[in-house]
Write an enzyme that holds these catalytic residues in place. Structure first.
Site, PDB file in Angstrom:
ATOM      1  CB  SER A   1      -0.948   0.202   1.297  1.00  0.00           C
ATOM      2  OG  SER A   1      -1.860  -1.030   1.253  1.00  0.00           O
TER       3      SER A   1
ATOM      4  CG  HIS B   1      -6.525  -0.304 -11.442  1.00  0.00           C
ATOM      5  ND1 HIS B   1      -5.345  -0.048 -11.200  1.00  0.00           N
ATOM      6  CD2 HIS B   1      -6.868   0.974 -11.083  1.00  0.00           C
ATOM      7  CE1 HIS B   1      -4.791   0.729 -10.603  1.00  0.00           C
ATOM      8  NE2 HIS B   1      -5.819   1.565 -10.506  1.00  0.00           N
TER       9      HIS B   1
ATOM     10  CG  HIS C   1      -4.582  -7.450   0.511  1.00  0.00           C
ATOM     11  ND1 HIS C   1      -4.469  -6.378  -0.279  1.00  0.00           N
ATOM     12  CD2 HIS C   1      -3.385  -7.050   1.451  1.00  0.00           C
ATOM     13  CE1 HIS C   1      -3.587  -5.714  -0.109  1.00  0.00           C
ATOM     14  NE2 HIS C   1      -2.768  -5.870   0.940  1.00  0.00           N
TER      15      HIS C   1
ATOM     16  CE1 TYR D   1      -8.340  -5.839   2.172  1.00  0.00           C
ATOM     17  CE2 TYR D   1      -6.450  -6.476   3.323  1.00  0.00           C
ATOM     18  CZ  TYR D   1      -6.919  -5.566   2.543  1.00  0.00           C
ATOM     19  OH  TYR D   1      -6.189  -4.658   1.941  1.00  0.00           O
ATOM     20  CD  GLU D   2      -8.028  -7.141  -2.129  1.00  0.00           C
ATOM     21  OE1 GLU D   2      -8.543  -6.543  -3.139  1.00  0.00           O
ATOM     22  OE2 GLU D   2      -6.754  -7.582  -2.163  1.00  0.00           O
TER      23      GLU D   2
ATOM     24  CB  ALA E   1       1.633   0.218   4.677  1.00  0.00           C
TER      25      ALA E   1
ATOM     26  CG  MET F   1      -4.560  -6.350   7.306  1.00  0.00           C
ATOM     27  SD  MET F   1      -5.707  -5.411   6.983  1.00  0.00           S
ATOM     28  CE  MET F   1      -5.822  -4.331   8.534  1.00  0.00           C
ATOM     29  CB  SER F   2       0.049  -8.303   2.982  1.00  0.00           C
ATOM     30  OG  SER F   2       1.053  -7.388   3.279  1.00  0.00           O
TER      31      SER F   2
ATOM     32  CG  ASN G   1      -0.904   2.805  11.148  1.00  0.00           C
ATOM     33  OD1 ASN G   1      -0.729   2.560  10.140  1.00  0.00           O
ATOM     34  ND2 ASN G   1      -1.159   2.083  12.031  1.00  0.00           N
TER      35      ASN G   1
ATOM     36  CG  HIS H   1      -6.545   2.746   3.802  1.00  0.00           C
ATOM     37  ND1 HIS H   1      -5.586   1.842   4.079  1.00  0.00           N
ATOM     38  CD2 HIS H   1      -6.510   3.152   2.738  1.00  0.00           C
ATOM     39  CE1 HIS H   1      -5.115   1.612   2.797  1.00  0.00           C
ATOM     40  NE2 HIS H   1      -5.520   2.424   1.869  1.00  0.00           N
TER      41      HIS H   1
HETATM   42 CL1  6GU Z   1      -2.129  -0.903  12.827  1.00  0.00          CL
HETATM   43  N1  6GU Z   1      -2.812  -3.257  11.537  1.00  0.00           N
HETATM   44  C1  6GU Z   1      -2.870  -4.199  10.606  1.00  0.00           C
HETATM   45  N2  6GU Z   1      -3.432  -5.384  10.665  1.00  0.00           N
HETATM   46  N3  6GU Z   1      -2.484  -3.764   9.470  1.00  0.00           N
HETATM   47  C2  6GU Z   1      -2.129  -2.395   9.273  1.00  0.00           C
HETATM   48  C3  6GU Z   1      -1.879  -1.580  10.469  1.00  0.00           C
HETATM   49  C4  6GU Z   1      -2.231  -2.121  11.617  1.00  0.00           C
HETATM   50  N4  6GU Z   1      -1.474  -0.548   9.855  1.00  0.00           N
HETATM   51  C5  6GU Z   1      -1.073  -0.687   8.791  1.00  0.00           C
HETATM   52  N5  6GU Z   1      -1.586  -1.833   8.445  1.00  0.00           N
END
Ligand code: 6GU
Length: 272
Positions: free
Chosen positions: A30, A61, A83, A85-86, A113, A211-212, A235, A247
Site C-alpha cells: 500500500s 483495477h 489480500h 481479506y478481499e 505498510a 494484513m499481507s 502508523n 487508512h
Molecule cells: Cl495497525 N494493523 C494491521 N493489521 N495492518 C496495518 C496496520 C495495523 N497499519 C497498517 N496496516
C-alpha cells in the site's frame, strides 16, 4: 493444491512479452507502488490480461505487473497485491509468487505498510523484517503437496535471508537512512486490531502488524527463493497513541517516506 498447468499458462503468456528472464521479484505494498514507476523500459501488464491470474471481484483495477530494468537488473514488480481479506484464497494470493518463480526469479523483495507494535518505533520508520508470525489461522501450503513446487514440510528457520538483511543494513548505513529490524505479524484483517490484541501480539514477540506478506513469503520459501522483507511503519497499532487508526494515515505516511524507501530499495537492488 495449486494447479501447475495454470502456473505454466500464465508464465508462458508473460515469457512471450519479456525479452529477458527477470531475476528479482518485487511485491509493492500500500502506497509503495511508486517504486514500479522507476522501472526503465517498462512493460506493464494489467492482472486481468494475464490468463489464469486471479480476477478482481471488486470494481476498479486490481493492479499490474511491471517488468523492466532497475539499476541494470531485470526485475518484475507487482504494483498491487491480492489480500486474503478481499476474499481471495491463499492459493490465489500467492499465485503470482509461483509465476515469478517459474519465470526465473530467485530473489523476492516483499514490502508492506504495517502498524508499529514495538513502542520504540514511530510512524515513518522503515523496518527490515527479521522473521514473521503467521497469525492468519491458515497456511497457503495446505492441501496435497506437489513435489515439483517444493517439499511437504518446508523449513522456515531463515524465512528472511540473513545475507540479504546484512546487505540491506549496510546499504542503509551508507545512505544514512535509519532502519529498524523486527518481527512482522500477519493478521487477516480487514479490521485493525484492538488494543488488547496489540498487547497480546507484543507479548508474542511481534514488532509490527499487517494484513499481507506472510502467505507470499511462505510460498516463496517453499519454492526456494531468497526473501528480503521491508515494512513501512505507517502508523502505530491501536492503543499505543491516543488516536484512532485510519487508512488515510497509512497512505499519508507512506507518501512521506517514499523518497527514503525508493533510494533504499533501489540501492539494495544495485548491490544484489
Ligand atoms: Cl495497525 N494493523 C494491521 N493489521 N495492518 C496495518 C496496520 C495495523 N497499519 C497498517 N496496516
Amino acid at each position: 493444491m495449486v494447479n501447475k498447468k495454470t502456473i505454466d499458462i500464465s508464465t508462458e503468456f508473460l515469457q512471450k512479452k519479456f525479452p529477458e528472464t527477470p531475476e528479482i521479484g518485487l511485491i509493492l505494498g500500500s502506497g509503495l507502488g511508486v517504486l514500479a514507476d522507476e522501472i526503465e523500459n517498462a512493460i506493464k501488464i494489467p492482472y486481468q490480461e494475464i490468463p489464469e491470474f486471479p480476477v478482481s471481484t471488486v470494481e476498479g483495477h486490481a493492479g499490474q505487473l511491471v517488468y523492466g530494468t532497475l539499476n541494470g537488473k531485470t526485475v518484475i514488480a507487482m504494483q498491487g497485491r491480492f489480500h486474503f481479506y478481499e476474499g481471495y484464497s491463499l492459493e490465489k494470493v500467492t499465485f503470482p509468487v509461483r509465476v515469478m518463480k517459474k519465470l526465473g526469479v530467485s530473489t523476492l523483495i516483499v514490502t508492506n505498510a504495517a502498524g508499529g507494535i514495538n513502542e520504540s518505533f514511530e510512524a515513518g520508520d522503515l523496518m527490515l523484517i527479521s522473521d514473521h508470525i503467521n497469525n492468519m489461522g491458515t497456511n497457503p501450503l495446505i492441501g496435497e503437496n506437489d513435489k515439483d513446487l517444493g517439499v511437504r514440510f518446508p523449513d522456515m528457520s531463515e524465512a528472511y535471508s540473513k545475507e540479504l538483511r546484512q546487505l540491506a543494513k549496510s546499504v542503509a548505513d551508507r545512505l544514512g537512512i535509519s532502519i529498524q529490524e523486527g518481527v512482522y505479524v500477519g493478521n487477516t484483517g480487514p479490521s485493525y486490531e484492538t488494543p488488547a490484541e496489540v498487547r497480546m501480539l507484543r507479548v508474542f514477540g511481534g514488532d509490527a502488524v499487517g494484513m499481507s506478506t506472510v502467505p507470499e513469503v511462505i510460498v516463496a520459501r517453499h519454492s526456494g527463493m531468497k526473501v528480503l522483507g521491508i515494512s513501512c511503519i505507517s502508523n502505530m497499532a491501536a492503543g499505543i497513541l491516543d488516536q484512532p487508526l485510519t487508512h488515510d494515515e497509512v497512505i499519508e505516511t507512506t507518501e512521506n517516506v517514499k523518497a527514503n524507501f525508493l533510494s533504499f530499495v533501489k540501492e539494495i537492488i544495485n548491490q544484489l
